[in-house]
Design a protein around this motif. Structure first.
Motif, PDB file in Angstrom:
ATOM      1  N   LEU A  16     -18.664 -10.812   6.293  1.00 22.92           N
ATOM      2  CA  LEU A  16     -18.379 -12.058   5.288  1.00 22.92           C
ATOM      3  C   LEU A  16     -19.793 -12.374   4.873  1.00 22.92           C
ATOM      4  O   LEU A  16     -19.883 -12.805   3.348  1.00 22.92           O
ATOM      5  N   HIS A  39     -18.177  -6.437  12.101  1.00 17.09           N
ATOM      6  CA  HIS A  39     -17.286  -7.624  12.503  1.00 17.09           C
ATOM      7  C   HIS A  39     -16.678  -8.028  10.939  1.00 17.09           C
ATOM      8  O   HIS A  39     -17.315  -8.251  10.085  1.00 17.09           O
ATOM      9  N   ASP A  41     -14.229 -10.926   9.155  1.00 15.98           N
ATOM     10  CA  ASP A  41     -13.624 -12.294   9.360  1.00 15.98           C
ATOM     11  C   ASP A  41     -12.808 -12.386   8.721  1.00 15.98           C
ATOM     12  O   ASP A  41     -12.741 -12.629   7.633  1.00 15.98           O
ATOM     13  N   MET A  43      -9.900 -14.945   7.210  1.00 20.86           N
ATOM     14  CA  MET A  43      -9.572 -16.424   7.336  1.00 20.86           C
ATOM     15  C   MET A  43      -8.320 -16.778   6.163  1.00 20.86           C
ATOM     16  O   MET A  43      -8.348 -16.354   5.012  1.00 20.86           O
ATOM     17  N   HIS A  72     -11.670 -10.049  13.437  1.00 21.19           N
ATOM     18  CA  HIS A  72     -11.766 -11.560  13.909  1.00 21.19           C
ATOM     19  C   HIS A  72     -10.757 -12.374  13.270  1.00 21.19           C
ATOM     20  O   HIS A  72     -10.897 -12.836  12.024  1.00 21.19           O
ATOM     21  N   MET A  74      -9.086 -15.460  11.992  1.00 19.75           N
ATOM     22  CA  MET A  74      -8.956 -16.869  12.198  1.00 19.75           C
ATOM     23  C   MET A  74      -7.693 -17.475  11.292  1.00 19.75           C
ATOM     24  O   MET A  74      -7.719 -17.802  10.138  1.00 19.75           O
ATOM     25  N   MET A 143     -17.151 -18.759  20.201  1.00 24.19           N
ATOM     26  CA  MET A 143     -17.521 -19.220  18.768  1.00 24.19           C
ATOM     27  C   MET A 143     -18.913 -20.331  18.914  1.00 24.19           C
ATOM     28  O   MET A 143     -18.771 -21.299  19.792  1.00 24.19           O
ATOM     29  N   PRO A 147     -15.547 -22.451  13.380  1.00 24.79           N
ATOM     30  CA  PRO A 147     -15.432 -21.395  12.256  1.00 24.79           C
ATOM     31  C   PRO A 147     -15.172 -21.886  10.977  1.00 24.79           C
ATOM     32  O   PRO A 147     -14.354 -22.798  10.793  1.00 24.79           O
ATOM     33  N   GLY A 148     -15.123 -20.827   9.946  1.00 27.45           N
ATOM     34  CA  GLY A 148     -14.771 -21.210   8.529  1.00 27.45           C
ATOM     35  C   GLY A 148     -15.757 -20.695   7.613  1.00 27.45           C
ATOM     36  O   GLY A 148     -15.736 -20.020   6.554  1.00 27.45           O
ATOM     37  N   PHE A 149     -17.296 -20.556   7.969  1.00 27.33           N
ATOM     38  CA  PHE A 149     -17.877 -20.390   7.021  1.00 27.33           C
ATOM     39  C   PHE A 149     -19.329 -19.711   7.748  1.00 27.33           C
ATOM     40  O   PHE A 149     -19.509 -19.869   8.870  1.00 27.33           O
ATOM     41  N   GLY A 150     -20.130 -18.812   6.960  1.00 24.11           N
ATOM     42  CA  GLY A 150     -21.137 -18.319   7.597  1.00 24.11           C
ATOM     43  C   GLY A 150     -22.320 -19.043   6.977  1.00 24.11           C
ATOM     44  O   GLY A 150     -22.244 -20.155   6.448  1.00 24.11           O
ATOM     45  N   GLY A 151     -23.500 -18.705   7.799  1.00 28.64           N
ATOM     46  CA  GLY A 151     -24.654 -19.674   7.348  1.00 28.64           C
ATOM     47  C   GLY A 151     -24.827 -20.894   8.103  1.00 28.64           C
ATOM     48  O   GLY A 151     -25.671 -21.769   7.717  1.00 28.64           O
ATOM     49  N   GLN A 152     -24.033 -21.261   9.230  1.00 27.34           N
ATOM     50  CA  GLN A 152     -24.264 -22.478   9.865  1.00 27.34           C
ATOM     51  C   GLN A 152     -25.166 -22.099  10.997  1.00 27.34           C
ATOM     52  O   GLN A 152     -25.444 -21.098  11.674  1.00 27.34           O
ATOM     53  N   ASP A 181     -20.687 -15.650  18.129  1.00 26.77           N
ATOM     54  CA  ASP A 181     -20.401 -15.378  16.687  1.00 26.77           C
ATOM     55  C   ASP A 181     -20.771 -16.783  16.162  1.00 26.77           C
ATOM     56  O   ASP A 181     -20.008 -17.900  16.442  1.00 26.77           O
ATOM     57  N   ALA A 202     -23.706 -11.050  13.606  1.00 26.02           N
ATOM     58  CA  ALA A 202     -24.808 -11.585  12.726  1.00 26.02           C
ATOM     59  C   ALA A 202     -24.385 -11.268  11.333  1.00 26.02           C
ATOM     60  O   ALA A 202     -24.197 -10.112  10.909  1.00 26.02           O
ATOM     61  N   SER A 204     -25.536 -13.477   8.118  1.00 27.07           N
ATOM     62  CA  SER A 204     -26.765 -13.986   7.221  1.00 27.07           C
ATOM     63  C   SER A 204     -27.798 -13.448   7.648  1.00 27.07           C
ATOM     64  O   SER A 204     -28.655 -12.651   6.921  1.00 27.07           O
TER      65      SER A 204
HETATM   66  C1  DX5 Z   1     -17.812 -17.940  11.203  1.00 28.20           C
HETATM   67  C2  DX5 Z   1     -17.345 -16.374  11.253  1.00 28.20           C
HETATM   68  C3  DX5 Z   1     -18.668 -15.706  11.380  1.00 28.20           C
HETATM   69  C4  DX5 Z   1     -19.753 -15.595  10.269  1.00 28.20           C
HETATM   70  C5  DX5 Z   1     -21.160 -15.511  10.857  1.00 28.20           C
HETATM   71  O1  DX5 Z   1     -16.512 -18.676  10.885  1.00 28.20           O
HETATM   72  O2  DX5 Z   1     -16.412 -16.189  12.257  1.00 28.20           O
HETATM   73  O3  DX5 Z   1     -18.225 -14.222  11.879  1.00 28.20           O
HETATM   74  O4  DX5 Z   1     -19.661 -14.365   9.551  1.00 28.20           O
HETATM   75  O5  DX5 Z   1     -21.788 -15.755   9.979  1.00 28.20           O
HETATM   76  P1  DX5 Z   1     -23.448 -16.199  10.227  1.00 28.20           P
HETATM   77  O6  DX5 Z   1     -23.951 -15.057  11.206  1.00 28.20           O
HETATM   78  O7  DX5 Z   1     -24.172 -16.092   8.846  1.00 28.20           O
HETATM   79  O8  DX5 Z   1     -23.515 -17.453  10.974  1.00 28.20           O
END
Ligand code: DX5
Ligand code: ZN
Length: 222
Positions: A16, A39, A41, A43, A72, A74, A143, A147-152, A181, A202, A204
């Protein structure tokens, strides 16, 4: 392909966070950097707010290399799209306990196809929701962000559920992996590993690192 056990520490870069315009090179970069699994993702803009990619992307990635693909889902109706992801070359498919499906039959379907079955649950979902299915899975995905976005940011309050899952696994003599995750970097990985997670997703902290090999190495040493 190698048979992984829950005593292996597995680093799974999340695509992602990759540059989608150069996806094949990005996957090769993650593999060269020492990533064990990729991995992926998926969505649907419904189960989660974001839309990422579908089975065509999984298939394209599968066609370019033979690394273990950890998919994964979602999505609201995982059972409906399962055949497409199985055909696309997934090695493991995780479905959410919160999604709308007959979970036991979805998990059985995944395994019947010779694929590993994962069960994901959100930070707000109690472990009791996944507990009845622990003997039907190869991986439990905790989780550590919504879930929904990277970088949290990593949510440490999820760790007691990981610890409890480890306890149940040994009590019931089961073998499933425990994956975390969301917000995982070499420092949060210390807490996650201490709690008993062995698969570290992982995004970001790998793809956006200045030196991806150094980033993956930092996970190994964490
Ligand atoms: C979030 C995803 C994660 C995401 C993690 O909804 O399921 O797999 O890619 O991203 P980072 O490592 O940036 O938090
Ligand atoms: Zn994920």
């Amino acid at each position: 392909m190698k048979r992984w056990t829950h005593s292996d520490r597995i680093v799974a870069p999340s695509v992602l966070a990759a540059d989608f315009s150069r996806i094949a090179e990005e996957c090769s970069r993650a593999i060269a950097a020492g990533g064990d699994w990729l991995h992926l993702d998926v969505m649907d803009g419904h189960f989660v707010e974001n839309i990422s990619f579908g089975p065509a992307m999984v298939e394209a990635i599968h066609a370019t290399n033979d690394i273990f693909l950890d998919v994964h889902l979602m999505i609201t109706n995982p059972d409906r799209y399962l055949p497409q992801f199985l055909k696309a070359g997934a090695d493991l498919i995780s479905v959410h306990v919160e999604a709308d499906h007959d979970l036991a039959s979805t998990l059985a379907e995944i395994r019947k196809a010779g694929c590993l079955a994962g069960l994901a649950f959100n930070p707000a979902t109690p472990l009791s929701e996944v507990e009845p299915f622990l003997d039907q899975i190869d991986l439990l995905l905790a989780m550590t962000v919504v879930p929904g976005f990277g970088g949290q940011s990593f949510m440490p309050e999820v760790m007691p559920k990981v610890e409890e899952a480890v306890r149940l696994r040994s009590e019931r003599a089961l073998e499933f992996h425990i994956e975390v995750d969301g917000g995982i970097d070499p420092s949060t990985a210390v807490a996650a590993s201490a709690a008993g997670a062995n698969v570290l997703v992982a995004g970001s902290s790998t793809f956006k690192a200045p030196d991806m090999s150094a980033a993956v190495r930092a996970f190994r040493d964490a």
